[in-house]
Structure formats: structure tokens, C-alpha cells
Design a protein around this motif. Structure first.
Motif, PDB file in Angstrom:
ATOM      1  N   THR A  89       0.839  -1.205   0.000  1.00  0.00           N
ATOM      2  CA  THR A  89       0.000   0.000   0.000  1.00  0.00           C
ATOM      3  C   THR A  89       0.867   1.247   0.000  1.00  0.00           C
ATOM      4  O   THR A  89       2.022   1.227   0.448  1.00  0.00           O
ATOM      5  CB  THR A  89      -0.917   0.032   1.234  1.00  0.00           C
ATOM      6  N   LYS A  90       0.288   2.339  -0.496  1.00  0.00           N
ATOM      7  CA  LYS A  90       0.963   3.633  -0.493  1.00  0.00           C
ATOM      8  C   LYS A  90      -0.072   4.718  -0.199  1.00  0.00           C
ATOM      9  O   LYS A  90      -1.008   4.918  -0.977  1.00  0.00           O
ATOM     10  CB  LYS A  90       1.658   3.902  -1.816  1.00  0.00           C
ATOM     11  N   VAL A  91       0.095   5.408   0.951  1.00  0.00           N
ATOM     12  CA  VAL A  91      -0.849   6.437   1.379  1.00  0.00           C
ATOM     13  C   VAL A  91      -0.324   7.810   0.961  1.00  0.00           C
ATOM     14  O   VAL A  91       0.873   8.100   1.077  1.00  0.00           O
ATOM     15  CB  VAL A  91      -1.066   6.394   2.904  1.00  0.00           C
ATOM     16  N   LYS A  92      -1.240   8.674   0.489  1.00  0.00           N
ATOM     17  CA  LYS A  92      -0.887  10.023   0.077  1.00  0.00           C
ATOM     18  C   LYS A  92      -1.845  11.028   0.719  1.00  0.00           C
ATOM     19  O   LYS A  92      -3.034  10.762   0.863  1.00  0.00           O
ATOM     20  CB  LYS A  92      -0.963  10.163  -1.446  1.00  0.00           C
ATOM     21  N   GLY A  93      -1.297  12.206   1.081  1.00  0.00           N
ATOM     22  CA  GLY A  93      -2.134  13.261   1.625  1.00  0.00           C
ATOM     23  C   GLY A  93      -1.343  14.185   2.533  1.00  0.00           C
ATOM     24  O   GLY A  93      -0.313  13.792   3.099  1.00  0.00           O
TER      25      GLY A  93
END
Length: 335
Positions: free
Chosen positions: A35-39
Motif C-alpha cells: 500500500t501507499k498512502v498520500k495526503g
């Protein structure tokens, strides 16, 4: 003729088997997930002011396999140093004299080791002094509303690689027709196969309200189901996503609702080591993959045809059929 009628019936049944996949052999999915979270979010911390947090700040350590954590709320205790300070009152534990404090004592609720001295905690109360990281964390309840409620607008890209070993079949949820342009613009509202998820939408589809869950944290399950047909004429193998809350959310039903952990950032000030302590509340997302695949098996078809022919042979001889039924009933009664 009767022979032609029997053959037609057999053909009809074989075709029916073909349609409903009884001729297939099956294999269970083997899977891996990344997974890769962005924000980015801006929060106002007491004693610090406005601070911008990116994915490095709010993405905590992966606590279980195939999961990711996003901080949604935080309690910050700044400028802690090794020293001696009054213990925070624990369940009304106060002291009046040094005799109430046992030197070297501590328990699971303590923040340090007692020095044997009874000192002022505030104007009215005294507590046992401890050797600890001082000042001790004071707050026990998370802020309301959550400081990082804006995390509902963060997105996560889920990459799921699957394999069916028996068929040597490999696929991933980022399908061959999905290029970079597609991934930059796809939205689950209009495309159920989009592998990029807005966290607020995930929580909502699990039947929860993000602003409420963000206060104390919790656990959300992201379920990916692969129900695949690998026959050439009817090949279909695409993921289906669903979401649900996995932890107990009612505070009155559990002693420790939500999800939180502590971590610290260290630095040296005037030659003395200091740290900033963070008690992070957040949501852990567990990605769980299920599925099976079926493919035509000639052996399964031959077995079925053989059993069908045997059945019709028995039906032609009513005496044999009656005997078989009678023996079966008798065996069942004896069992």
C-alpha cells in the motif's frame, strides 16, 4: 428410439454441467499486498502552533501483515527530559508524607520509579515523586474533534498481486488496461475497479462516520475477493472490494476502545537529550484477500459422464435400482 432418447438426455445433462461449472477443478488464491498512502494536513498543536503533517508523520508502523495505519488524532507532550517530577495521580493515589511512597516501587500504571519522596502535584494535592521522562504526559482523553480529521481526504493505492498455483495463473488488481493516466483520474464512485481509495469513502462504505471514528481510532477491514473462471471461452478474473469495521466501537462495551500507541522524537538541547512524546490515535486498515479459481478439467468431465452412464444403466433395470435403494435404506437405518 429409446437409445436415441437416452443419448439426448445424457447430452443435455453434460451441457448443463458445462454451463454450471461442475466440470471444473478449483484452486485457492495466494496473495501479497502493498500500500501507499498520500495526503497532507495542517493541524494546530498546543504550544507549537500550526504544523503540516505529511505521509511520513501520520503513517505509523505496520502493526500486522497486509495493513497500514493512519494517525487521526494525537496528544503531544513536549520537552521531556530525564529527571524527577511528581507522578500523575493514578486512580486517586495521593500521598501525605514520604512514608506513603516506597523507594524503587513501580507498577504497570506508573510513569517512572518512585524516589521515596512525597511532593506537590498541584496547589491541593501531593503525589509520589518518580524518576522518569519529565514532565509526565498529563492528558488521558483524546481531543474532540480529532486534530487530523482531514485525513478522510487522504488516499491509498492498494497493489494486490495474486496467483493460483495449480493453474500457474498470475494477476494483479492493477489490470493491464490501467495506465498511468487512468490511475491519476479514476474514482471508485464511477469505477468499482479503481485501486485508489479515499479513506473517508472506505470508512463510510464500512457503515461508519470518519469524524467520529477519528477521535479514538479503530480497525477497518478492506476485503478483496477474487472469484475467477479461467476457461478460455468464459474467462473472468477481476477483484471485488468490500469494507467493514473489525473492532468493537462502543465505549461502554469495551475497556479500551479505539486504537492508539506512543512514539517519541529525540533531539539534543544544550548537551541534554530531550524528546517530544506523541500518543497517536488512528485507524488501522487491514487488507484481507480471499478467492478461488476454476478451470475445465477433462478428468472431472469423464468422471461425471461415467457416473451418469452408470445411473442410466441402473434405471433401465428397475429390479437392480429397487435393490440398490433397499440396501441403501437398510444401511442408513443400521448406521
Amino acid at each position: 428410439s429409446s437409445k436415441l432418447t437416452s443419448m439426448c438426455k445424457i447430452c443435455d445433462i453434460c451441457i448443463e454441467q458445462f454451463i454450471f461449472f461442475y466440470y471444473q477443478e478449483f484452486d485457492l488464491v495466494v496473495s501479497s499486498v502493498t500500500t501507499k498512502v498520500k495526503g497532507v494536513a495542517q493541524i494546530n498543536l498546543t504550544g507549537v502552533g500550526e504544523v503540516v503533517w505529511d505521509e511520513v508523520d501520520y503513517s505509523g508502523p505496520s502493526q500486522v501483515k497486509n495493513s497500514f495505519f493512519v494517525t487521526t488524532n494525537v496528544i503531544v507532550t513536549r520537552n521531556q527530559k530525564q529527571g524527577k517530577c511528581p507522578e500523575v495521580p493514578l486512580k486517586g493515589r495521593y500521598c501525605r508524607t514520604d512514608q506513603d511512597c516506597e523507594k524503587g516501587a513501580c507498577d504497570q500504571q506508573s510513569h517512572g520509579i518512585q524516589t521515596g519522596s512525597c511532593v506537590k502535584f498541584d496547589v491541593l494535592r501531593k503525589t509520589c515523586q518518580v524518576s522518569a521522562w519529565c514532565p509526565i504526559e498529563m492528558k488521558s482523553h483524546p481531543p474532540r474533534p480529532a486534530l487530523l480529521a482531514a485525513a478522510e481526504n487522504f488516499t491509498v493505492l492498494i497493489k494486490n498481486n495474486i496467483r493460483f498455483p495449480a493453474f500457474n495463473f498470475i494477476r494483479r488488481n492493477i489490470l493491464p488496461e490501467m495506465n498511468d493516466t487512468y490511475l491519476r483520474s479514476c474514482q471508485r464512485g464511477s469505477d468499482s475497479l479503481c485501486p485508489i481509495f479515499r479513506l473517508g469513502d472506505v470508512v463510510r462504505e464500512a457503515g461508519e462516520k470518519f469524524s467520529e471514528m477519528a477521535v479514538e481510532g479503530g480497525v477497518i477491514g478492506i476485503l478483496i475477493n477474487w472469484d475467477c473462471n479461467l476457461d478460455r471461452l468464459m474467462q473472468h478474473c477481476k477483484p471485488k472490494y468490500s469494507f467493514r469495521r473489525l473492532d468493537e466501537k462502543e465505549s461502554n462495551k469495551t475497556l479500551y476502545p479505539g486504537l492508539n500507541f506512543r512514539y517519541a522524537k529525540y533531539n539534543i538541547v544544550n548537551g541534554v537529550e530531550e524528546r517530544t512524546l506523541y500518543k497517536a490515535f488512528g485507524i488501522r486498515f487491514d487488507v484481507m484477500v480471499f478467492g478461488q479459481a476454476g478451470r475445465f478439467s477433462f478428468i472431472q468431465l469423464i468422471i461425471y459422464i461415467g457416473s451418469t452412464l452408470s445411473y442410466y444403466a441402473l434405471v433401465r433395470d428397475h429390479t437392480v435400482l429397487a435393490a440398490v435403494i433397499q440396501v441403501s435404506i437398510h444401511a442408513f437405518i443400521l448406521r
